[in-house]
Design a protein around this motif. Structure first.
Motif: not given
Length: 394
Positions: A146, A149, A156, A160, A197, A205, A210
């Motif tokens: 992140h 980001y 997210h 994936y 993450d 999140y 993640y």
């Protein structure tokens, strides 16, 4: 079932054989290397599911400045994690730690923040390890995605996208460039890469962990097939244990189930039975101790009577059938190992539930005990058969 001969576990010959089996169960050791705040402890927390995995609590020192974390339990570890102090600190010379860890590790995990390209210290250690141990698996884990980001909201990229290259267009360009640059530092044919993450619940999140599934998959694929089967079983075991009892009991159960599976993999029919019975009784003793419940003759026979002679008969028939299959070892040995491990696991889970209920003041009914046992048999058949079948080659 458990051996009715309580003195069997103190027999010198039994103890000698038990030590031989234990020697065949060294836990794979994962060594985490990275700078401070790279996310090493967060990885251990996520993999083990244990919030105590923090310095000074879940960990214990193995050198002056590094820590080890046995998982599932200290007594019966299935995995061990080694964590060094953050590399690159001006007042830290990692030489001693690196030498110690090189003697104990089986897999190296380089942990790097995705947007941090100042990784000279980590790169130097990994390249040194790869020169000295070219057969060691290496996983590069890129964390804190992140940070790259550009959007403000806590979200997210789903599905994936970091398991394929080039990265798809939904991955921000700056993040993609940083991940690609870090991956270029290592030989692609010898290193696995995972982007993750792991955040706190209050960060907002979703999912909180993640890339956890991809990390588990990388670890499983990095090890030989026999160890990989064990790694593959851990996530499902973690989900399962919360519904039954504590992690310490699960460690004891799984450890003894693996010992029973190894004993069952002996190619000579029926020679393993006394050893398996002794292992099951030893497991029962240790589970009783966890719950501060004495394992008396009365309680033992209550449990045996509850499972019933019908169960004992069915168990005996299945045991004999699998032992006879050992005349065809390529079929019979894996089947016998799986049967011994599965039945020991189910028995252990049932005993742990029974002792926990008694400790709470409840009186388990025979129907409940049989139901728990059958449910645990089904779970073990579905999720652990491959693990127990693989122990013959460990």
């Amino acid at each position: 079932m458990i051996s009715p001969n309580f003195s069997e576990v103190n027999n010198p010959e039994f103890l000698r054989k038990l030590e031989e089996l234990k020697d065949r169960l060294p836990p794979p050791v994962i060594w985490l290397v990275g700078k401070a705040q790279a996310g090493k402890t967060s990885i251990v927390q996520a993999l083990t599911g244990d919030p105590r995995a923090e310095i000074g609590n879940g960990f214990e020192p193995c050198t002056k400045s590094s820590w080890r974390y046995p998982f599932l339990s200290h007594e019966s570890p299935l995995l061990e994690f080694l964590d060094t102090r953050g590399l690159g600190d001006a007042d830290y010379d990692p030489t001693e730690d690196l030498q110690w860890h090189e003697q104990h590790a089986h897999l190296v995990m380089a942990v790097m923040r995705a947007m941090d390209l100042a990784q000279d210290a980590v790169r130097a250690v990994i390249h040194q390890v790869m020169r000295r141990h070219p057969d060691w698996p290496v996983i590069v884990v890129q964390t804190c995605l992140h940070d790259g980001y550009p959007w403000r909201e806590p979200r997210h990229i789903l599905p994936y996208p970091f398991d394929r290259e080039p990265f798809p267009p939904e991955v921000p360009q700056d993040l993609a460039r940083a991940l690609t640059e870090q991956r270029s530092w290592f030989p692609r044919d010898k290193v696995r890469f995972v982007a993750i993450d792991f955040t706190l619940p209050e960060d907002g999140y979703t999912p909180q962990f993640y890339g956890l599934e991809q990390l588990w998959q990388a670890i499983e694929n990095a090890f030989p097939a026999s160890i990989g089967a064990m790694i593959a079983a851990i996530p499902e075991l973690r989900r399962h244990v919360g519904a039954i009892h504590g992690q310490k009991a699960l460690g004891v159960i799984l450890h003894h189930a693996l010992l029973a599976a190894i004993a069952g993999a002996v190619s000579i029919p029926a020679i393993d039975l006394p050893l398996i019975l002794g292992i099951q009784f030893l497991m029962a003793q240790r589970l009783a101790a966890i719950y501060n419940q004495p394992l008396t003759w009365e309680r033992f026979w209550d449990m045996a009577a509850t499972l019933g002679w019908g169960f004992a008969t069915r168990w005996g028939i299945r045991y004999v059938a699998r032992e006879l299959l050992k005349v065809f070892p390529w079929v019979g040995v894996p089947a016998a190992a799986a049967f011994s491990g599965i039945s020991t696991y189910a028995l252990g889970q049932t005993l742990a539930w029974y002792f926990a209920e008694i400790k709470k003041g409840a009186v388990p009914t025979p129907d409940d005990i049989r139901r728990i046992f059958q449910n645990e048999l089904k779970f073990a058949h579905k999720h652990l058969a491959g693990l127990f079948q693989s122990v013959k080659s460990t």
